[in-house]
Design an enzyme around this catalytic site. Structure first.
Site, PDB file in Angstrom:
ATOM      1  N   LYS A 165     -51.202  44.414  18.712  1.00  0.00           N
ATOM      2  CA  LYS A 165     -51.973  43.823  17.474  1.00  0.00           C
ATOM      3  C   LYS A 165     -53.403  44.409  17.298  1.00  0.00           C
ATOM      4  CE  LYS A 165     -49.174  39.705  17.434  1.00  0.00           C
ATOM      5  NZ  LYS A 165     -49.136  38.459  18.055  1.00  0.00           N
ATOM      6  N   GLN A 181     -51.507  33.911  21.448  1.00  0.00           N
ATOM      7  CA  GLN A 181     -50.292  34.616  21.579  1.00  0.00           C
ATOM      8  C   GLN A 181     -49.036  33.406  22.382  1.00  0.00           C
ATOM      9  OE1 GLN A 181     -49.298  37.593  20.551  1.00  0.00           O
ATOM     10  NE2 GLN A 181     -47.268  36.860  21.361  1.00  0.00           N
ATOM     11  N   ASP A 204     -52.305  33.136  11.973  1.00  0.00           N
ATOM     12  CA  ASP A 204     -50.889  33.032  12.126  1.00  0.00           C
ATOM     13  C   ASP A 204     -50.297  31.958  11.204  1.00  0.00           C
ATOM     14  OD1 ASP A 204     -50.134  34.991  13.834  1.00  0.00           O
ATOM     15  OD2 ASP A 204     -50.492  33.644  15.830  1.00  0.00           O
TER      16      ASP A 204
END
Ligand code: NAP
Length: 304
Positions: free
Chosen positions: A54, A98, A121
């Protein structure tokens, strides 16, 4: 094989090119550079690779990224403090944590601690709820990527029967609601669904996100269906495959995504787009984070 392959790698590369142009135009107009902060707790190699990929993708399009590495035994309260610090930092437009987190930390509490306007997200309940009413600030990257693959492959959604296998908060549910918002008739299947094939055979658009290699075979697919395989499964021989038996299903489908090279690259591309949107909203609003106006930009989706 009759199906045309949807090349997610090529489509994602095209989106990243568009994002790079967007980022430089925004910098020229406002001086703002989008910034994504990624928190990694522990030293799981797969998670570290995801975060690294990312960060590399951010750099490629001109997005600044900050990686915050924290130890596995970090108390939950310390992680929440770190998120609070990033929430109040106006130079950080987007935050991701994460997953998975170590078992002693509540994922739900952590995800709920991220400001909805920095939640790129799309896992905060405000954003998940926003999807239900048609105006989320952010939609999760994988479902957004699936929609983008369909749009850029000229697949009409309206009036189609879409069947989604899997109802996770990360993939299945948001994908089903996005398809519904675009006026598909949606069936959601899960582990207790009886006679899965009965449902999958009715799909004009079939999205499979179960994490079960070979779950969907050719005999379970209607001729001419569009098949999106979200699954990522590493086999004991090291191969990475989806949830769909690719050769068998490709004989029946009109369009199909491969694994790898289908949905996967789109997930990262849409995370970048969400980050740019977060920065743009922050600039447009001209006010500090935490006081954002209602949804705008690319995540506004059709009201039904
Ligand atoms: P998950 O949280 O494990 O959810 C899997 C879902 O599939 C569950 O809702 C489960 O139903 C359902 N399911 C499992 N077996 C089934 C069966 N035999 N019949 C019907 N439904 C079944 O996984 P996830 O996070 O949604 O991810 C799904 C897959 O997509 C995984 O392989 C993951 O690695 C992959 N993925 C890929 C990307 C990408 O960017 N390409 C992104 C995210 C995830 P129940 O809840 O009822 O048990």
């Amino acid at each position: 094989m009759s199906a045309r392959i949807i090349d997610g790698k090529a489509i994602a590369a095209e989106i990243r090119r568009e994002i790079r142009l967007d980022v430089s135009a925004m910098a020229a107009q406002t001086g703002a550079v989008p910034c994504l902060a990624a928190i990694l707790v522990g030293n799981d190699p797969a998670s570290a690779t995801y975060v690294q990929n990312k960060a590399r993708a951010c750099k490629e399009v001109g997005i600044t990224s900050a990686r915050i590495d924290l130890p596995t035994d970090l108390p939950e309260a310390s992680l929440l403090q770190e998120i609070a610090r990033l929430n109040s930092d106006p130079s950080v437009h987007a935050i991701l944590v994460q997953l998975p987190l170590p078992p002693h930390i509540s994922e739900r509490r952590v995800l709920e601690a991220i400001l909805p306007e920095k939640d790129v997200d799309g896992f905060h309940p405000v954003n998940l709820g926003g999807l239900l009413v048609g105006a989320p600030l952010f939609v999760a990257s994988t479902p957004l990527g699936i929609l983008e693959l369909l749009n850029r492959s000229n697949v009409g959604i309206e009036g189609k029967h879409a069947v989604v296998v899997g109802w996770s908060v990360v993939v299945g549910k948001p994908t089903a609601f996005l398809l519904l918002q675009h006026h598909a008739t949606v069936t959601i299947c899960h582990i207790k669904t009886q006679d899965l094939a009965l449902h999958t055979r009715q799909a004009d658009i079939l999205v499979v996100a179960a994490g079960k290699p070979g779950l969907v075979t050719g005999s379970m697919v209607k001729a001419g269906a569009v098949v999106i395989d979200v699954g990522v499964n590493r086999l004991t021989d090291g191969r990475v495959v989806g949830d769909v038996d690719f050769p068998g299903v490709a004989e029946k489908a009109s369009l199909i995504t491969p694994v790898p090279g289908g949905v996967g690259p789109m997930t990262v591309a849409m995370l970048l787009r969400n980050t740019v949107d977060a920065c743009r909203r922050s600039c447009d609003a001209g006010r500090p984070p935490g006081t954002m106006p209602a949804a705008s930009g690319t995540n506004r989706i059709a009201q039904s």
